[in-house]
Design an enzyme around this catalytic site. Sequence first.
Site, short mmCIF file in Angstrom:
data_model
loop_
_atom_site.label_atom_id
_atom_site.label_comp_id
_atom_site.label_asym_id
_atom_site.label_seq_id
_atom_site.Cartn_x
_atom_site.Cartn_y
_atom_site.Cartn_z
N CYS A 350 0.86 -1.00 0.48
CA CYS A 350 -0.24 -0.08 -0.21
C CYS A 350 1.14 1.50 0.23
CB CYS A 350 -1.44 -0.03 1.80
SG CYS A 350 -2.14 -1.74 1.06
N GLU A 351 1.26 1.50 -0.62
CA GLU A 351 2.51 3.03 -1.57
C GLU A 351 2.56 3.20 -2.74
OE1 GLU A 351 5.20 4.22 0.46
OE2 GLU A 351 5.09 3.00 2.46
#
Length: 430
Positions: A350-351
Amino acid sequence: MTGLPWFAYRDGQLCAEGVPLTKIAAEVGTPAYVYSRAALDDRYKTLAEAFAGLPVLIAYAVKANASLAVLRRFGELGAGADVVSGGELQLAVKAGIAPGRIIFAGVGKTREEMALAIKAGNTGIAQFNVESEPELQALSDVAQSLGVQVPVAIRINPDVDAKTHKKITTGKAENKFGIPHSRALDVYAEGARLPGLKMTGVHVHIGSQLTDLTPFAETFERVADLVKSLRAAGHDIRRVDLGGGLGIQYNDETPPDVRAYADLVRKHIAPLGCEIALEPGRFLVGNAGLLLTRVTFVKRAEEKTFLILDAGMNDLVRPAMYEAYHRIVPVKAPNPDAPLMPVDIVGPVCETGDTFAQARPMPPVEQGDFLAILSAGAYSSSMASMYNARPLAPEVMVHGDRFAITRRRPSIEDMTALEIAPAWSSEAKA
Ligand code: LLP
């Protein structure tokens, strides 16, 4: 088609030496790091042959890849080790590398780590590479408390521009590493006054992934001059440690020929008549490994197509951290006539930074296909994390038509094995 002899297509399938990568995926799953033992041997022997006839210690930079299987192989081939922590020191010793062939570098060695290295194998390690005056004092204190004198090289910052990525350049005056060239004589004099130290070496390392020999040449010249001045001042300099930094090919770079690098050493350093230490990391392992991954989804957005992989930045952080380029190829040989389409190749973390490549021209790739991220032998597994509670990817060593799982994928129990529930929590009572 990969440009790497150890990873080539056979019968339409990408193989590591004689083993199809699909076979490895079927057994260990993905993502997984796959190393070629023949590649490790080839790189080590190529370097050793380039330096044939010189008194050279090839101290493999453990930080590049600290897998015990890799360390053991280099140990068998005759390598020493360059370590930067008590942990790396213990790994190298565990892998069978004699402490007398280990060099301990790093800007922030603790007193506990110094003591560990002094006591290693009873005889202690080959050399401490010291980076600051407070460190000189601390090392002398620890050595004295253990009743020994330890061999020391000072890391000299030659103020040379290595012309590499800013996050991996280390030899400029503004970097945190080493002691300015201009202060060297003073600092050696200070070291010589300290009772626990023998000032016997000089160390330099100007950066990593150098693709041009000029900065090396400038550095070696400076080092040779310095060794002469130090000797004139009465220091018995016996070892020159030239660090690592030799670049490899990731994409279209043309890294220097290792024989040309060795010739520079012959020209500038060999006439000093010292032992020569080298600390290669990436050169020895970078192109000896790949990261095997599978396409979880092909996501067709309005403006572009994303290949979402099961490998992420936690497995290979180099693109996110240094904008590094890694070649990515399908495991099933693509049809040579297939059109290339630009795709973004990303991980599941999640980046937004979890991106391996943007607008990369790729042949058609479908959900479920296997891909190989090439040149992932160095600074990949060793920089991995469990971010997003992702298990560390397993490691596989290939040898001819055999392969061995040299590190298994951790279970959730393995991943939480070090955690302790506080006494007041319900889990502790359960
Ligand atoms: N010696 C010293 C003192 C070092 O600091 C390094 C690397 C080496 C030797 C080995 O350098 P090599 O031969 O591998 O270039 N994580 C970055 C690279 C960091 C290099 C740190 N020091 C990357 O993935 O590009």
